[in-house]
Design a protein around this motif. Structure first.
Motif, PDB file in Angstrom:
ATOM      1  N   ALA A   6       0.931  -0.910   0.275  1.00  0.00           N
ATOM      2  CA  ALA A   6       0.450   0.432   0.116  1.00  0.00           C
ATOM      3  C   ALA A   6       0.537   1.369   0.030  1.00  0.00           C
ATOM      4  O   ALA A   6       0.296   2.224  -0.450  1.00  0.00           O
ATOM      5  CB  ALA A   6      -1.339  -0.018   1.098  1.00  0.00           C
ATOM      6  N   ASN A   7       2.201   1.377   0.635  1.00  0.00           N
ATOM      7  CA  ASN A   7       2.806   2.142   1.179  1.00  0.00           C
ATOM      8  C   ASN A   7       3.979   2.446  -0.142  1.00  0.00           C
ATOM      9  O   ASN A   7       5.164   2.817  -0.036  1.00  0.00           O
ATOM     10  CB  ASN A   7       3.033   2.432   2.509  1.00  0.00           C
ATOM     11  N   LYS A   8       4.068   1.233  -0.928  1.00  0.00           N
ATOM     12  CA  LYS A   8       5.927   0.919  -1.456  1.00  0.00           C
ATOM     13  C   LYS A   8       5.781   0.351  -2.771  1.00  0.00           C
ATOM     14  O   LYS A   8       4.591  -0.414  -3.475  1.00  0.00           O
ATOM     15  CB  LYS A   8       6.403  -0.087  -0.318  1.00  0.00           C
ATOM     16  N   VAL A   9       6.080   0.714  -4.091  1.00  0.00           N
ATOM     17  CA  VAL A   9       6.948   0.914  -5.321  1.00  0.00           C
ATOM     18  C   VAL A   9       8.200   0.061  -5.610  1.00  0.00           C
ATOM     19  O   VAL A   9       9.474   0.825  -5.146  1.00  0.00           O
ATOM     20  CB  VAL A   9       6.293   2.031  -5.912  1.00  0.00           C
ATOM     21  N   GLU A  10       8.494  -0.669  -6.901  1.00  0.00           N
ATOM     22  CA  GLU A  10       9.770  -1.035  -6.851  1.00  0.00           C
ATOM     23  C   GLU A  10       9.547  -0.832  -8.386  1.00  0.00           C
ATOM     24  O   GLU A  10       9.136  -1.011  -8.844  1.00  0.00           O
ATOM     25  CB  GLU A  10      10.023  -2.626  -6.412  1.00  0.00           C
ATOM     26  N   LEU A  11      10.715  -0.111  -8.451  1.00  0.00           N
ATOM     27  CA  LEU A  11      10.998   0.583  -9.995  1.00  0.00           C
ATOM     28  C   LEU A  11      12.378   0.058 -10.104  1.00  0.00           C
ATOM     29  O   LEU A  11      13.175  -0.748  -9.601  1.00  0.00           O
ATOM     30  CB  LEU A  11      11.691   2.014  -9.693  1.00  0.00           C
ATOM     31  N   THR A  12      12.007  -0.781 -11.972  1.00  0.00           N
ATOM     32  CA  THR A  12      13.297  -1.350 -12.396  1.00  0.00           C
ATOM     33  C   THR A  12      13.433  -0.683 -13.707  1.00  0.00           C
ATOM     34  O   THR A  12      12.845  -0.233 -14.394  1.00  0.00           O
ATOM     35  CB  THR A  12      12.724  -2.906 -12.212  1.00  0.00           C
ATOM     36  N   LYS A  13      14.842  -0.442 -13.441  1.00  0.00           N
ATOM     37  CA  LYS A  13      15.665  -0.592 -14.965  1.00  0.00           C
ATOM     38  C   LYS A  13      17.077  -0.702 -15.062  1.00  0.00           C
ATOM     39  O   LYS A  13      16.974  -0.704 -14.305  1.00  0.00           O
ATOM     40  CB  LYS A  13      15.593   1.538 -15.025  1.00  0.00           C
ATOM     41  N   ASP A  14      17.038  -1.564 -16.077  1.00  0.00           N
ATOM     42  CA  ASP A  14      18.856  -1.657 -16.546  1.00  0.00           C
ATOM     43  C   ASP A  14      19.116  -2.549 -15.676  1.00  0.00           C
ATOM     44  O   ASP A  14      20.337  -2.917 -15.455  1.00  0.00           O
ATOM     45  CB  ASP A  14      19.186  -0.608 -16.816  1.00  0.00           C
ATOM     46  N   GLY A  15      18.252  -3.732 -15.246  1.00  0.00           N
ATOM     47  CA  GLY A  15      18.613  -4.544 -14.728  1.00  0.00           C
ATOM     48  C   GLY A  15      18.997  -3.883 -12.923  1.00  0.00           C
ATOM     49  O   GLY A  15      19.152  -5.024 -11.914  1.00  0.00           O
ATOM     50  N   LYS A  16      18.563  -2.909 -12.583  1.00  0.00           N
ATOM     51  CA  LYS A  16      18.463  -2.404 -10.966  1.00  0.00           C
ATOM     52  C   LYS A  16      17.185  -2.211 -10.883  1.00  0.00           C
ATOM     53  O   LYS A  16      16.115  -2.156 -11.062  1.00  0.00           O
ATOM     54  CB  LYS A  16      19.620  -0.871 -11.526  1.00  0.00           C
ATOM     55  N   THR A  17      16.646  -1.753  -9.388  1.00  0.00           N
ATOM     56  CA  THR A  17      15.845  -1.385  -8.737  1.00  0.00           C
ATOM     57  C   THR A  17      16.037  -0.820  -7.756  1.00  0.00           C
ATOM     58  O   THR A  17      17.108  -0.169  -7.715  1.00  0.00           O
ATOM     59  CB  THR A  17      15.468  -2.658  -7.675  1.00  0.00           C
ATOM     60  N   LEU A  18      15.423   0.480  -7.349  1.00  0.00           N
ATOM     61  CA  LEU A  18      15.312   1.021  -6.577  1.00  0.00           C
ATOM     62  C   LEU A  18      13.807   1.124  -6.135  1.00  0.00           C
ATOM     63  O   LEU A  18      12.718   1.147  -6.213  1.00  0.00           O
ATOM     64  CB  LEU A  18      15.181   2.970  -6.979  1.00  0.00           C
ATOM     65  N   THR A  19      13.539   1.236  -4.235  1.00  0.00           N
ATOM     66  CA  THR A  19      12.712   1.025  -4.072  1.00  0.00           C
ATOM     67  C   THR A  19      11.755   2.553  -3.139  1.00  0.00           C
ATOM     68  O   THR A  19      12.800   3.549  -2.413  1.00  0.00           O
ATOM     69  CB  THR A  19      12.771  -0.263  -2.356  1.00  0.00           C
ATOM     70  N   LEU A  20      11.072   2.745  -3.351  1.00  0.00           N
ATOM     71  CA  LEU A  20       9.804   3.937  -2.902  1.00  0.00           C
ATOM     72  C   LEU A  20       9.175   3.451  -1.778  1.00  0.00           C
ATOM     73  O   LEU A  20       8.132   2.997  -2.155  1.00  0.00           O
ATOM     74  CB  LEU A  20       9.200   4.627  -4.528  1.00  0.00           C
ATOM     75  N   GLN A  21       9.623   4.083  -0.640  1.00  0.00           N
ATOM     76  CA  GLN A  21       8.170   3.607   0.281  1.00  0.00           C
ATOM     77  C   GLN A  21       7.740   5.158   1.295  1.00  0.00           C
ATOM     78  O   GLN A  21       8.755   5.702   1.550  1.00  0.00           O
ATOM     79  CB  GLN A  21       9.068   2.632   1.476  1.00  0.00           C
ATOM     80  N   VAL A  22       6.829   5.226   1.070  1.00  0.00           N
ATOM     81  CA  VAL A  22       6.106   6.162   1.893  1.00  0.00           C
ATOM     82  C   VAL A  22       6.235   5.358   3.543  1.00  0.00           C
ATOM     83  O   VAL A  22       5.110   5.114   4.114  1.00  0.00           O
ATOM     84  CB  VAL A  22       4.555   6.130   1.339  1.00  0.00           C
ATOM     85  N   MET A  23       7.084   6.365   4.870  1.00  0.00           N
ATOM     86  CA  MET A  23       6.894   6.413   5.217  1.00  0.00           C
ATOM     87  C   MET A  23       6.038   6.628   6.317  1.00  0.00           C
ATOM     88  O   MET A  23       5.893   6.410   7.373  1.00  0.00           O
ATOM     89  CB  MET A  23       8.189   6.380   5.722  1.00  0.00           C
ATOM     90  N   GLU A  24       5.805   8.439   6.136  1.00  0.00           N
ATOM     91  CA  GLU A  24       4.130   8.515   7.194  1.00  0.00           C
ATOM     92  C   GLU A  24       3.237   9.445   5.028  1.00  0.00           C
ATOM     93  O   GLU A  24       4.931   9.996   4.865  1.00  0.00           O
ATOM     94  CB  GLU A  24       5.106   9.173   8.096  1.00  0.00           C
ATOM     95  N   PRO A  25       2.391   9.730   5.934  1.00  0.00           N
ATOM     96  CA  PRO A  25       1.301   9.367   6.856  1.00  0.00           C
ATOM     97  C   PRO A  25       1.677   7.860   6.511  1.00  0.00           C
ATOM     98  O   PRO A  25       1.774   6.968   5.559  1.00  0.00           O
ATOM     99  CB  PRO A  25       0.118   9.775   6.013  1.00  0.00           C
ATOM    100  N   ALA A  26       1.183   7.320   7.674  1.00  0.00           N
ATOM    101  CA  ALA A  26       0.940   4.862   7.802  1.00  0.00           C
ATOM    102  C   ALA A  26       0.116   4.932   6.718  1.00  0.00           C
ATOM    103  O   ALA A  26       0.214   3.974   6.213  1.00  0.00           O
ATOM    104  CB  ALA A  26      -0.073   4.825   9.033  1.00  0.00           C
ATOM    105  N   THR A  27      -1.255   5.638   6.193  1.00  0.00           N
ATOM    106  CA  THR A  27      -1.721   4.860   4.663  1.00  0.00           C
ATOM    107  C   THR A  27      -2.076   5.710   4.302  1.00  0.00           C
ATOM    108  O   THR A  27      -1.900   7.381   3.678  1.00  0.00           O
ATOM    109  CB  THR A  27      -3.490   4.838   6.342  1.00  0.00           C
ATOM    110  N   VAL A  28      -1.087   4.810   2.825  1.00  0.00           N
ATOM    111  CA  VAL A  28      -1.519   6.314   1.885  1.00  0.00           C
ATOM    112  C   VAL A  28      -2.190   4.918   0.294  1.00  0.00           C
ATOM    113  O   VAL A  28      -1.817   3.527   0.906  1.00  0.00           O
ATOM    114  CB  VAL A  28      -0.040   6.606   1.374  1.00  0.00           C
ATOM    115  N   THR A  29      -2.654   5.060  -0.183  1.00  0.00           N
ATOM    116  CA  THR A  29      -2.429   4.654  -1.695  1.00  0.00           C
ATOM    117  C   THR A  29      -1.727   5.020  -3.034  1.00  0.00           C
ATOM    118  O   THR A  29      -1.382   6.028  -3.398  1.00  0.00           O
ATOM    119  CB  THR A  29      -3.769   3.945  -2.612  1.00  0.00           C
TER     120      THR A  29
END
Length: 631
Positions: free
Chosen positions: A544-567
């Protein structure tokens, strides 16, 4: 020749009548007679210094040979024709400058007649144009510089009829048009037009100096008085308001002006001492990430080109570490890729004999500049191609060439630019469709262009509204603390009447991951805040608060730490209007949150590259508690 003498006399009288009112100084009044031709940038005999540089370093030799090879490729080409695109002749003026500068350089360095003859052919062709399009004066300025360099550098080897025709063009199609008030509003502007136009016309004045020395002095005095206006925008730290690409334009021509004056008179009359100007070399160097791409906010491209002016700055400041990015470009790219740069020979003129091994790594990992468009530029390393690079900007949409991108940022890690900026859309593609591109008012069509408004930038959108054009986001603090590099900005005035306060902080933590924190205080009404990041990666929602981005075989995680509830969401970047450019391979990732009335809310997002996966993340404190630089 009678016509030329008559015209020059009229020009001189016209200049003095007009400039007597304008001029507050007459810095060239007592200047002695100038040296004979050549006198622009490179005096007679100074070719030997360049030859020593070429002979001492193979990289410089390769660049020199690339210029000569490009000149050979020009030999069979047809001279330029006066074909205007929309309201501009600028592409022809720029190509004329490239051809003439290269060919004149080749002639002076080799004395092979083929280069002289081809340059003369080009000079005569553009001199025969009906005009150089004074209604768009950049076209005149660059063409005047082109023809003046050719006239000056080839002066002793041109035929007398050719000299007369070329000089007439400099006078009538260049200098004279700059005296017409309908063409010279740039004299009182503080943007790149002033720098470019003053440089071009001054080159013309220097080229024909011996024919009308008093008129030429008046023109140079006019430039000295006028060009300090845009140079004032480098205050206090050197951050160039118009961004990376326009630094490459305005600052490079400013340096061409200063270099020519200094070479000729042994003085630049205090121009290089204007506050912040020399510091701008640090700005430009730090604007490039490990990938070689620039922080391309506002009307900018991603860069990747060599910047000849940086060699002038390095020489002036006696600081070869300013050339670390240029060193990388020279070492890691085929130098032939730079031959589209019309002022490339200037890199050799300004090289000062510096060798690649003298271009040492910078010592500071952070650069911050205040001013009209403040920026904070951070990185984990200068030498690691996988280093993390974070850059954030403040400023205002009202600044020349600006977008609604105050608070925006870019992020690189593991060799990938994860958070990106579209940069500019090609002007003619919009102007040709009748878009009111240059109207900066709040409700103008400019802000409906997808690439120009805040909806497609890495910043906030409040209640679905555009940022306020009159708003200004200053940097409010920063720290270069190795484990918590950060910068903060006050975005409040960008969202006037939508929020009570909005502050953004961007930090590089432990040289391992990035934090973006927004602190918002709402008005007495529920408020919807949209947080977006533009990316060229593929996005996968993994919570609900996290997305994994992928490009050129590499990854980056985007995470919402606050507010606790997001979509978490993604949005397409497809063109909205028929005039919008396509944006294949890109998405917007982020979320929307509804904030209650009259509350204070923190929005904290972490960006963690795959190489830092498992890194223990600290609890992010309120922005007021972040480390701060103190004077």
């Amino acid at each position: 020749m009678v016509y030329l003498r008559s015209f020059a006399g009229i020009l001189a009288v016209s200049l003095f009548f007009q400039l007597a009112i304008q001029a507050q100084s007459n810095q060239l009044n007592a200047t002695a007679k100038l040296p004979d031709h050549p006198r622009l940038l490179l005096l007679k005999g100074e070719e030997e210094t360049i030859k020593r540089t070429i002979n001492a370093d193979k990289t410089w030799a390769q660049l020199h040979q690339a210029i000569l090879a490009e000149c050979d490729a020009m030999l069979p080409s047809v001279p330029l024709e006066r074909i205007q695109i929309g309201r501009r002749l600028l592409d022809k003026s720029r190509e004329a400058l490239r051809r003439v500068f290269y060919l004149s350089y080749a002639w002076r360095m080799t004395h092979q007649t083929k280069y002289l003859q081809r340059a003369e052919k080009e000079l005569l062709a553009v001199s025969a144009f009906s005009d150089w399009n004074p209604s768009h004066f950049l076209d005149v300025a660059e063409m005047t510089m082109a023809v003046s360099i050719g006239y000056d550098w080839l002066y002793n080897d041109l035929s007398a009829p050719s000299r007369a025709l070329i000089k007439a063009a400099i006078l009538t199609k260049g200098i004279a048009t700059s005296m017409d008030p309908k063409n010279n509003s740039w004299l009182t502007s503080s943007n790149n037009w002033n720098q470019v136009c003053n440089a071009g016309i001054t080159y013309g004045a220097i080229a024909i100096y011996e024919d009308q020395p008093e008129a030429s002095k008046a023109l140079i005095n006019r430039a000295l008085q006028s060009v300090i206006l845009p140079m004032g925008d480098y205050k206090p730290d050197g951050a160039y308001p118009e961004g990376y690409s326009y630094w490459g334009y305005g600052t490079s021509f400013n340096v061409l002006l200063i270099s020519a004056l200094d070479k000729l008179f042994g003085s630049d009359f205090g121009l290089s001492e204007q506050p912040g100007f020399l510091k701008s070399a640090g700005y430009l160097e730090n604007m490039t990430g490990p990938s070689g791409k620039a922080f391309n906010y506002s009307d900018s491209g991603l860069g990747g080109e060599l910047q000849p002016a940086m060699f002038w700055f390095a020489k002036k400041l006696n600081n070869p570490s300013l050339l670390w990015v240029e060193r990388s470009r020279l070492m890691n790219s085929d130098v032939k890729k730079y031959v589209r740069d019309r002022i490339l020979p200037a890199a050799l003129l300004w090289s000062n004999g510096v060798k690649l091994d003298q271009m040492t790594e910078p010592t500071s990992l952070m650069w911050v500049g205040a001013g009209k468009t403040p920026v904070a530029l951070m990185r984990s390393s200068w030498s690691d191609p996988s280093a993390i690079y974070v850059a954030m900007k403040g400023g205002s949409p009202s600044t020349n060439h600006a977008h609604m991108d105050a608070g925006s940022f870019v992020v690189e890690a593991d060799g990938v630019r994860w958070a990106m900026d579209f940069g500019m859309q090609e002007y003619e593609s919009l102007e040709a469709k009748g878009v009111d591109l240059w109207n900066m008012k709040q409700n103008s069509q400019r802000w409906q262009i997808l690439r120009y408004n805040n909806f497609a930038h890495n910043t906030l959108t409040v209640n679905g509204q555009l940022q306020r054009v009159e708003g200004v986001a200053p940097l409010t603090g920063y720290a270069s603390t190795p484990m918590f590099m950060n910068a903060t900005a006050d975005l409040t005035s960008l969202y006037k009447e939508s929020v009570l306060k909005a502050n953004r902080g961007v930090a590089l933590i432990n040289k391992a991951y990035v934090v973006v924190r927004d602190e918002i205080e709402t008005l007495p009404a529920e408020t919807t805040v949209r947080w977006t990041m533009l990316s060229p990666a593929s996005a996968k929602l993994i919570g609900a608060n996290k997305v994994e981005l992928t490009k050129d075989g590499k990854t980056l995680t985007l995470q919402v730490m606050e507010p606790a509830t997001v979509t978490m969401k993604t949005w397409p970047t497809d063109p909205i209007h028929e005039y919008d450019a396509p944006n294949p391979g890109t998405i917007l990732v982020g979320f929307e949150v509804k904030l209650p009335a009259s509350t204070k809310t923190a929005i904290t997002v972490t960006l963690t590259p795959g190489s830092s996966a498992g890194q223990k993340q600290m609890v992010i404190q309120p922005i007021a508690q972040w480390p701060r630089h103190t004077d």
